[in-house]
Design a protein around this motif. Structure first.
Motif, mmCIF file in Angstrom:
data_model
loop_
_atom_site.group_PDB
_atom_site.id
_atom_site.type_symbol
_atom_site.label_atom_id
_atom_site.label_comp_id
_atom_site.label_asym_id
_atom_site.label_seq_id
_atom_site.Cartn_x
_atom_site.Cartn_y
_atom_site.Cartn_z
ATOM 1 N N LEU A 55 0.806 -1.220 0.000
ATOM 2 C CA LEU A 55 0.000 0.000 0.000
ATOM 3 C C LEU A 55 0.845 1.280 0.000
ATOM 4 C CD1 LEU A 55 -2.897 -0.902 2.437
ATOM 5 C CD2 LEU A 55 -3.027 -0.607 -0.029
ATOM 6 N N ASP A 56 2.051 1.226 0.556
ATOM 7 C CA ASP A 56 2.895 2.430 0.621
ATOM 8 C C ASP A 56 3.124 3.064 -0.753
ATOM 9 O OD1 ASP A 56 3.070 2.499 3.361
ATOM 10 O OD2 ASP A 56 4.984 1.419 3.449
ATOM 11 N N PRO A 57 3.540 2.322 -1.777
ATOM 12 C CA PRO A 57 3.741 2.954 -3.084
ATOM 13 C C PRO A 57 2.436 3.511 -3.680
ATOM 14 C CG PRO A 57 4.698 0.734 -3.064
ATOM 15 C CD PRO A 57 3.968 0.918 -1.783
ATOM 16 N N ILE A 58 1.334 2.830 -3.417
ATOM 17 C CA ILE A 58 0.042 3.308 -3.936
ATOM 18 C C ILE A 58 -0.319 4.631 -3.285
ATOM 19 C CG2 ILE A 58 -2.429 2.806 -4.035
ATOM 20 C CD1 ILE A 58 -1.629 -0.198 -4.152
ATOM 21 N N GLU A 59 -0.138 4.720 -1.957
ATOM 22 C CA GLU A 59 -0.444 5.965 -1.248
ATOM 23 C C GLU A 59 0.445 7.102 -1.738
ATOM 24 O OE1 GLU A 59 0.026 4.873 2.842
ATOM 25 O OE2 GLU A 59 -2.082 4.288 3.044
ATOM 26 N N ARG A 60 1.724 6.819 -1.951
ATOM 27 C CA ARG A 60 2.619 7.867 -2.457
ATOM 28 C C ARG A 60 2.189 8.324 -3.843
ATOM 29 N NH1 ARG A 60 6.599 4.762 0.015
ATOM 30 N NH2 ARG A 60 7.175 3.761 -1.939
ATOM 31 N N ARG A 61 1.855 7.377 -4.681
ATOM 32 C CA ARG A 61 1.463 7.728 -6.044
ATOM 33 C C ARG A 61 0.180 8.560 -6.071
ATOM 34 N NH1 ARG A 61 2.077 3.941 -11.123
ATOM 35 N NH2 ARG A 61 1.718 5.533 -12.665
ATOM 36 N N LEU A 62 -0.746 8.236 -5.177
ATOM 37 C CA LEU A 62 -1.999 8.985 -5.108
ATOM 38 C C LEU A 62 -1.900 10.209 -4.192
ATOM 39 C CD1 LEU A 62 -4.529 6.017 -4.864
ATOM 40 C CD2 LEU A 62 -4.008 7.422 -6.865
ATOM 41 N N GLU A 63 -0.709 10.417 -3.678
ATOM 42 C CA GLU A 63 -0.431 11.534 -2.770
ATOM 43 C C GLU A 63 -1.346 11.484 -1.545
ATOM 44 O OE1 GLU A 63 -0.656 15.074 -5.132
ATOM 45 O OE2 GLU A 63 1.140 14.561 -6.244
ATOM 46 N N LEU A 64 -1.501 10.298 -1.001
ATOM 47 C CA LEU A 64 -2.313 10.116 0.192
ATOM 48 C C LEU A 64 -1.468 9.969 1.460
ATOM 49 C CD1 LEU A 64 -4.888 7.500 -1.146
ATOM 50 C CD2 LEU A 64 -5.225 9.949 -0.864
ATOM 51 N N SER A 65 -0.181 9.791 1.310
ATOM 52 C CA SER A 65 0.667 9.571 2.483
ATOM 53 C C SER A 65 0.878 10.875 3.229
ATOM 54 C CB SER A 65 2.011 8.959 2.065
ATOM 55 O OG SER A 65 2.727 9.879 1.287
ATOM 56 N N GLU A 66 1.214 10.760 4.512
ATOM 57 C CA GLU A 66 1.428 11.944 5.359
ATOM 58 C C GLU A 66 2.662 12.715 4.911
ATOM 59 O OE1 GLU A 66 1.513 10.812 9.442
ATOM 60 O OE2 GLU A 66 -0.377 9.731 9.298
#
Length: 70
Positions: A55-66
């Protein structure tokens, strides 16, 4: 008379021995059940750990990470 009392004591001891054997069997079964539950928990933690990695790369790609919010 003492012989009869001793026979009764022996019978009661036999029943106690039988009950102790039953309790030992139940405790053994509980131990195996606990081991099984621990293995299941380890499997769940392993699956969750792999999900985080995916999930980490997906969140980064969607700019969802903190990190991307700051």
């Amino acid at each position: 008379m003492i012989f009869e009392v001793l026979k009764q004591v022996q019978q009661r001891l036999d029943r106690v021995d039988h009950k102790i054997d039953e309790i030992k069997s139940e405790l053994n079964a509980l131990g195996w059940h606990q081991i099984s539950m621990q293995q299941d928990l380890q499997n769940v933690y392993g699956i969750l750990g792999r999900s985080d990695v995916r999930l980490d790369p997906i969140e980064r790609r969607l700019e969802l990470s903190e990190a991307s919010a700051s």
